[in-house]
Design a protein around this motif. Sequence first.
Motif, PDB file in Angstrom:
ATOM      1  N   THR A  46       0.796  -1.293   0.026  1.00 25.38           N
ATOM      2  CA  THR A  46      -0.013   0.070  -0.036  1.00 25.38           C
ATOM      3  C   THR A  46       0.880   1.482   0.105  1.00 25.38           C
ATOM      4  OG1 THR A  46      -0.155   0.104   2.412  1.00 25.38           O
ATOM      5  CG2 THR A  46      -1.845  -1.061   1.363  1.00 25.38           C
ATOM      6  N   GLY A  47       2.169   1.291   0.227  1.00 23.94           N
ATOM      7  CA  GLY A  47       2.867   2.253   0.320  1.00 23.94           C
ATOM      8  C   GLY A  47       2.655   3.256   1.744  1.00 23.94           C
ATOM      9  N   ARG A  48       1.967   2.572   2.515  1.00 27.61           N
ATOM     10  CA  ARG A  48       1.654   3.435   3.896  1.00 27.61           C
ATOM     11  C   ARG A  48       2.523   2.777   5.058  1.00 27.61           C
ATOM     12  NH1 ARG A  48      -4.963   2.671   4.065  1.00 27.61           N
ATOM     13  NH2 ARG A  48      -5.147   3.753   1.954  1.00 27.61           N
ATOM     14  N   ARG A  49       3.012   3.763   6.019  1.00 28.36           N
ATOM     15  CA  ARG A  49       3.734   3.423   7.183  1.00 28.36           C
ATOM     16  C   ARG A  49       2.772   2.639   8.198  1.00 28.36           C
ATOM     17  NH1 ARG A  49       6.833   8.479   9.567  1.00 28.36           N
ATOM     18  NH2 ARG A  49       4.550   9.206   9.285  1.00 28.36           N
ATOM     19  N   HIS A  50       3.303   1.724   8.662  1.00 31.28           N
ATOM     20  CA  HIS A  50       2.539   0.945   9.849  1.00 31.28           C
ATOM     21  C   HIS A  50       3.344   1.028  11.090  1.00 31.28           C
ATOM     22  CE1 HIS A  50       0.399  -0.534   6.198  1.00 31.28           C
ATOM     23  NE2 HIS A  50      -0.400  -1.252   6.982  1.00 31.28           N
ATOM     24  N   ARG A  51       2.568   0.654  12.051  1.00 33.37           N
ATOM     25  CA  ARG A  51       3.231   0.603  13.471  1.00 33.37           C
ATOM     26  C   ARG A  51       2.631  -0.168  14.401  1.00 33.37           C
ATOM     27  NH1 ARG A  51       2.278   7.083  15.829  1.00 33.37           N
ATOM     28  NH2 ARG A  51      -0.110   6.573  16.181  1.00 33.37           N
ATOM     29  N   LEU A  52       3.233  -0.573  15.246  1.00 33.80           N
ATOM     30  CA  LEU A  52       2.657  -1.462  16.226  1.00 33.80           C
ATOM     31  C   LEU A  52       2.410  -0.488  17.541  1.00 33.80           C
ATOM     32  CD1 LEU A  52       2.169  -4.306  17.537  1.00 33.80           C
ATOM     33  CD2 LEU A  52       4.297  -3.973  18.629  1.00 33.80           C
ATOM     34  N   ALA A  53       1.018  -0.474  17.966  1.00 34.56           N
ATOM     35  CA  ALA A  53       0.707   0.343  19.147  1.00 34.56           C
ATOM     36  C   ALA A  53       0.405  -0.284  20.343  1.00 34.56           C
ATOM     37  CB  ALA A  53      -0.592   1.331  18.872  1.00 34.56           C
ATOM     38  N   VAL A  54       0.859  -0.131  21.489  1.00 31.98           N
ATOM     39  CA  VAL A  54       0.552  -0.789  22.725  1.00 31.98           C
ATOM     40  C   VAL A  54      -0.182   0.181  23.590  1.00 31.98           C
ATOM     41  CG1 VAL A  54       1.733  -2.069  24.669  1.00 31.98           C
ATOM     42  CG2 VAL A  54       2.769  -1.786  22.360  1.00 31.98           C
ATOM     43  N   SER A  55      -1.296  -0.704  24.421  1.00 29.20           N
ATOM     44  CA  SER A  55      -1.969   0.329  25.171  1.00 29.20           C
ATOM     45  C   SER A  55      -1.191   0.698  26.355  1.00 29.20           C
ATOM     46  CB  SER A  55      -3.246  -0.432  25.789  1.00 29.20           C
ATOM     47  OG  SER A  55      -2.964  -1.468  26.662  1.00 29.20           O
ATOM     48  N   GLN A  56      -1.520   1.719  27.298  1.00 29.23           N
ATOM     49  CA  GLN A  56      -1.038   2.410  28.089  1.00 29.23           C
ATOM     50  C   GLN A  56      -0.911   1.362  29.250  1.00 29.23           C
ATOM     51  OE1 GLN A  56      -2.061   6.176  29.027  1.00 29.23           O
ATOM     52  NE2 GLN A  56      -1.270   7.071  27.152  1.00 29.23           N
ATOM     53  N   VAL A  57      -1.937   0.630  29.466  1.00 24.65           N
ATOM     54  CA  VAL A  57      -2.078  -0.376  30.533  1.00 24.65           C
ATOM     55  C   VAL A  57      -0.963  -1.650  30.399  1.00 24.65           C
ATOM     56  CG1 VAL A  57      -3.436  -1.883  31.844  1.00 24.65           C
ATOM     57  CG2 VAL A  57      -4.361   0.310  31.230  1.00 24.65           C
ATOM     58  N   GLY A  58      -0.612  -1.902  28.738  1.00 31.14           N
ATOM     59  CA  GLY A  58       0.167  -2.707  28.499  1.00 31.14           C
ATOM     60  C   GLY A  58      -0.397  -4.044  28.178  1.00 31.14           C
ATOM     61  N   ASP A  59      -1.935  -4.141  28.444  1.00 30.05           N
ATOM     62  CA  ASP A  59      -2.441  -5.494  28.363  1.00 30.05           C
ATOM     63  C   ASP A  59      -2.860  -5.935  26.924  1.00 30.05           C
ATOM     64  OD1 ASP A  59      -4.477  -3.880  28.070  1.00 30.05           O
ATOM     65  OD2 ASP A  59      -5.785  -4.815  29.652  1.00 30.05           O
ATOM     66  N   SER A  60      -2.768  -4.926  25.786  1.00 32.43           N
ATOM     67  CA  SER A  60      -3.031  -5.217  24.522  1.00 32.43           C
ATOM     68  C   SER A  60      -2.172  -4.537  23.451  1.00 32.43           C
ATOM     69  CB  SER A  60      -4.422  -5.126  24.294  1.00 32.43           C
ATOM     70  OG  SER A  60      -4.765  -3.461  24.433  1.00 32.43           O
ATOM     71  N   ALA A  61      -2.255  -5.000  22.124  1.00 35.71           N
ATOM     72  CA  ALA A  61      -1.357  -4.337  21.373  1.00 35.71           C
ATOM     73  C   ALA A  61      -2.206  -4.378  19.880  1.00 35.71           C
ATOM     74  CB  ALA A  61      -0.018  -4.869  21.103  1.00 35.71           C
ATOM     75  N   TRP A  62      -1.962  -3.314  18.886  1.00 30.05           N
ATOM     76  CA  TRP A  62      -2.423  -3.596  17.434  1.00 30.05           C
ATOM     77  C   TRP A  62      -1.680  -2.962  16.611  1.00 30.05           C
ATOM     78  CZ3 TRP A  62      -3.910  -0.691  21.879  1.00 30.05           C
ATOM     79  CH2 TRP A  62      -3.917   0.596  21.728  1.00 30.05           C
ATOM     80  N   LEU A  63      -1.979  -3.090  15.536  1.00 34.63           N
ATOM     81  CA  LEU A  63      -1.388  -2.385  14.345  1.00 34.63           C
ATOM     82  C   LEU A  63      -2.126  -1.182  13.914  1.00 34.63           C
ATOM     83  CD1 LEU A  63      -0.335  -5.370  12.339  1.00 34.63           C
ATOM     84  CD2 LEU A  63       1.201  -3.846  13.664  1.00 34.63           C
ATOM     85  N   GLU A  64      -1.431  -0.068  13.443  1.00 33.62           N
ATOM     86  CA  GLU A  64      -2.099   1.016  13.156  1.00 33.62           C
ATOM     87  C   GLU A  64      -1.322   1.750  11.702  1.00 33.62           C
ATOM     88  OE1 GLU A  64      -3.421   3.238  17.141  1.00 33.62           O
ATOM     89  OE2 GLU A  64      -1.304   3.952  15.962  1.00 33.62           O
ATOM     90  N   ASP A  65      -2.020   2.022  10.922  1.00 41.91           N
ATOM     91  CA  ASP A  65      -1.463   2.464   9.737  1.00 41.91           C
ATOM     92  C   ASP A  65      -1.843   4.037   9.182  1.00 41.91           C
ATOM     93  OD1 ASP A  65      -3.623   2.510   7.871  1.00 41.91           O
ATOM     94  OD2 ASP A  65      -3.590   0.434   7.927  1.00 41.91           O
ATOM     95  N   GLU A  66      -1.283   4.567   8.357  1.00 42.64           N
ATOM     96  CA  GLU A  66      -1.546   6.097   7.930  1.00 42.64           C
ATOM     97  C   GLU A  66      -2.611   5.896   7.087  1.00 42.64           C
ATOM     98  OE1 GLU A  66       2.094   9.158   7.643  1.00 42.64           O
ATOM     99  OE2 GLU A  66       2.312   7.324   6.491  1.00 42.64           O
ATOM    100  N   ALA A  67      -3.678   6.511   7.173  1.00 43.67           N
ATOM    101  CA  ALA A  67      -4.988   6.294   6.204  1.00 43.67           C
ATOM    102  C   ALA A  67      -4.818   6.884   4.973  1.00 43.67           C
ATOM    103  CB  ALA A  67      -6.209   6.762   7.056  1.00 43.67           C
ATOM    104  N   ASP A  68      -4.007   8.133   5.327  1.00 44.40           N
ATOM    105  CA  ASP A  68      -3.943   9.136   4.071  1.00 44.40           C
ATOM    106  C   ASP A  68      -2.663   9.887   4.119  1.00 44.40           C
ATOM    107  OD1 ASP A  68      -3.951  10.918   1.875  1.00 44.40           O
ATOM    108  OD2 ASP A  68      -6.040  11.930   2.426  1.00 44.40           O
ATOM    109  N   PRO A  69      -1.526   9.142   3.920  1.00 44.86           N
ATOM    110  CA  PRO A  69      -0.148   9.738   3.988  1.00 44.86           C
ATOM    111  C   PRO A  69       0.156  10.947   3.252  1.00 44.86           C
ATOM    112  CG  PRO A  69      -0.171   7.651   2.678  1.00 44.86           C
ATOM    113  CD  PRO A  69      -1.603   7.824   3.148  1.00 44.86           C
ATOM    114  N   LEU A  70      -0.612  11.387   2.110  1.00 41.33           N
ATOM    115  CA  LEU A  70      -0.194  12.370   1.339  1.00 41.33           C
ATOM    116  C   LEU A  70      -0.772  13.600   1.899  1.00 41.33           C
ATOM    117  CD1 LEU A  70      -0.496  11.278  -2.333  1.00 41.33           C
ATOM    118  CD2 LEU A  70       1.627  11.635  -0.844  1.00 41.33           C
ATOM    119  N   ASP A  71      -2.073  13.514   2.561  1.00 43.43           N
ATOM    120  CA  ASP A  71      -2.903  14.603   3.091  1.00 43.43           C
ATOM    121  C   ASP A  71      -2.693  14.873   4.451  1.00 43.43           C
ATOM    122  OD1 ASP A  71      -3.772  15.663   0.469  1.00 43.43           O
ATOM    123  OD2 ASP A  71      -5.426  14.325   0.446  1.00 43.43           O
TER     124      ASP A  71
END
Length: 87
Positions: A46-71
């Motif tokens: 997709t050409g989008r950056r992705h990152r691993l996000a971790v909850s502040q509590v630390g009991d879960s994690a998920w992936l996030e990506d840039e929905a609209d990297p140009l705008d």
Amino acid sequence: MLLVIAFFVGLALASLSGGQARRDLDHSAARLVSSLKWARERAVLTGRRHRLAVSQVGDSAWLEDEADPLDEPGVFAPSEGPWGRAS
């Protein structure tokens, strides 16, 4: 003799419970590796950056990506698919 048998039974039970914890850890590690590979593949496709996000509590994690990297560069949202926060 009974004390010796009780000692070995205790050792066996301790090793069995520790084995389950090890299997749980191995499963979690394999799932994390799988999710990071999935994110890399999606980033390449997709050409989008992705990152691993971790909850502040630390009991879960998920992936996030840039929905609209140009705008909106640097604005991340939970990824769709098996590793997003909603799943």
